[in-house]
Enzyme design. Structure first.
Site, PDB file in Angstrom:
ATOM      1  N   ASP A   1       0.802  -1.223   0.000  1.00 58.81           N
ATOM      2  CA  ASP A   1       0.000   0.000   0.000  1.00 58.81           C
ATOM      3  C   ASP A   1       0.838   1.277   0.000  1.00 58.81           C
ATOM      4  O   ASP A   1       1.986   1.296   0.447  1.00 58.81           O
ATOM      5  CB  ASP A   1      -0.893   0.035   1.242  1.00 58.81           C
TER       6      ASP A   1
ATOM      7  N   HIS B 221      -5.543   9.552   0.093  1.00 60.39           N
ATOM      8  CA  HIS B 221      -5.501   8.699   1.284  1.00 60.39           C
ATOM      9  C   HIS B 221      -6.282   9.315   2.449  1.00 60.39           C
ATOM     10  O   HIS B 221      -5.787   9.367   3.588  1.00 60.39           O
ATOM     11  CB  HIS B 221      -4.059   8.427   1.700  1.00 60.39           C
TER      12      HIS B 221
ATOM     13  N   HIS C 104       3.522  -1.958   3.388  1.00 57.02           N
ATOM     14  CA  HIS C 104       3.525  -0.619   2.786  1.00 57.02           C
ATOM     15  C   HIS C 104       4.886  -0.316   2.165  1.00 57.02           C
ATOM     16  O   HIS C 104       5.920  -0.655   2.745  1.00 57.02           O
ATOM     17  CB  HIS C 104       3.217   0.448   3.843  1.00 57.02           C
TER      18      HIS C 104
END
Length: 300
Positions: free
Chosen positions: A123, A178, A268
């Site tokens: 991510d 986000h 991430h």
């Protein structure tokens, strides 16, 4: 020594064997099939090697029987990526969006636990500091992952977006900025998702088919917009909270403790210093491969 075609075919067989589908636990029909994988890479599925009898469909057994000793019992995704369509969409082309069933609009938290398969998801990228290292690691172990990209980052690094796509990984929508979608108006939620999908389609020539809400915080409106855009919603079942930088050993321990057949693992590559994540990936990926896990992602 295996030829390039044999390596590509073997990898496709392993991927096809892992198409036990996201959403099976929720009663959803498989979102991708072995035929789709083979057709995408331009490989005749009938020419794929046959799994050894008694292997139970586990690619680890097939790899041990016929592939060179690894850690990478599966081949690099770069070969399959060579059959990818042009990197950018033709101007004015309207993407074809799949109509989803009601069951397919629900977030998916795990794969079918009947097979020893894992979905690795990355991510918040792309990030020029960390994404190239992640790509190199995935190529080293022949792993195909799903990258949930933020629109603002993707528009700043389009070449990196194309590189992810060219390596054969799945590119998915993670909103434009986000935000916490639960706090946004319906129009702002739509803007977040539509802008990102349009950018990724323009950059790679592929329409995103999966969406992940930041923090896993879906809203009624985001589920509706994702469905309108033909995107399913992917959550996760293993979260080492690597974004909080708990320490490399903590990330490794959480993944190896919690992973099981059917897990969707969250990591991430963007949003800050991800050196701990990179170090953890280097440590736990070979352990999972050597333990007989194999990795899956939807076709692009």
């Amino acid at each position: 020594m295996l030829s390039d075609h044999q390596i590509t075919s073997r990898r496709l067989l392993l991927v096809a064997a892992g198409m036990s589908l996201l959403g099976t636990a929720a009663g959803c029909r498989a979102p991708w099939s072995s035929e789709e994988v083979a057709a995408e890479a331009g490989v005749d599925e009938t020419a794929l090697p046959v799994m050894p009898a008694g292997s139970g469909g586990a690619p680890g057994a097939a790899a041990a029987a016929s592939a060179p000793a690894a850690p990478s019992a599966v081949a690099s995704p770069s070969a399959a990526a060579s059959a990818s369509p042009p990197a950018t969409a033709a101007p004015g082309v309207v993407p074809v969006r799949k109509a989803l069933t009601e069951a397919e609009t629900k977030p998916v938290y795990e794969l079918d636990a009947a097979r020893k398969v894992v979905a690795l998801t990355i991510d918040d990228g792309p990030d020029p500091r960390h994404t190239p290292t992640v790509l190199a690691l995935l190529q080293q172990y022949g792993i195909r992952a799903t990258f949930f990209l933020i629109g603002e980052n993707a528009t700043e690094h389009p070449a990196l977006v194309r590189e992810i796509s060219d390596h054969g990984h799945h590119i998915a929508n993670h909103t434009w900025t986000h935000p916490d979608l639960r706090s946004l108006s319906a129009s702002k939620v739509r803007d977040e998702l539509v802008r990102t999908s349009d950018l990724l389609h323009t950059t790679t020539g592929r329409q995103p088919t999966w969406f992940r809400a930041p923090g896993g915080d879906w809203s009624t409106e985001s589920l509706k917009v994702a469905a309108d855009l033909g995107m399913r919603n992917m959550a996760w079942s293993v979260d080492p909270r690597d974004w909080s930088r708990p320490g490399t050993s903590a990330i490794i321990d959480t993944v190896l403790k919690d992973v099981r057949p059917g897990s969707i693992v969250l990591n991430h590559d963007g949003g800050g210093d991800r050196s701990q994540t990179l170090a953890a990936l280097k440590a736990y990926l070979p352990v999972l491969v050597d333990s007989g896990y194999f990795f899956t992602a939807p076709p692009n």
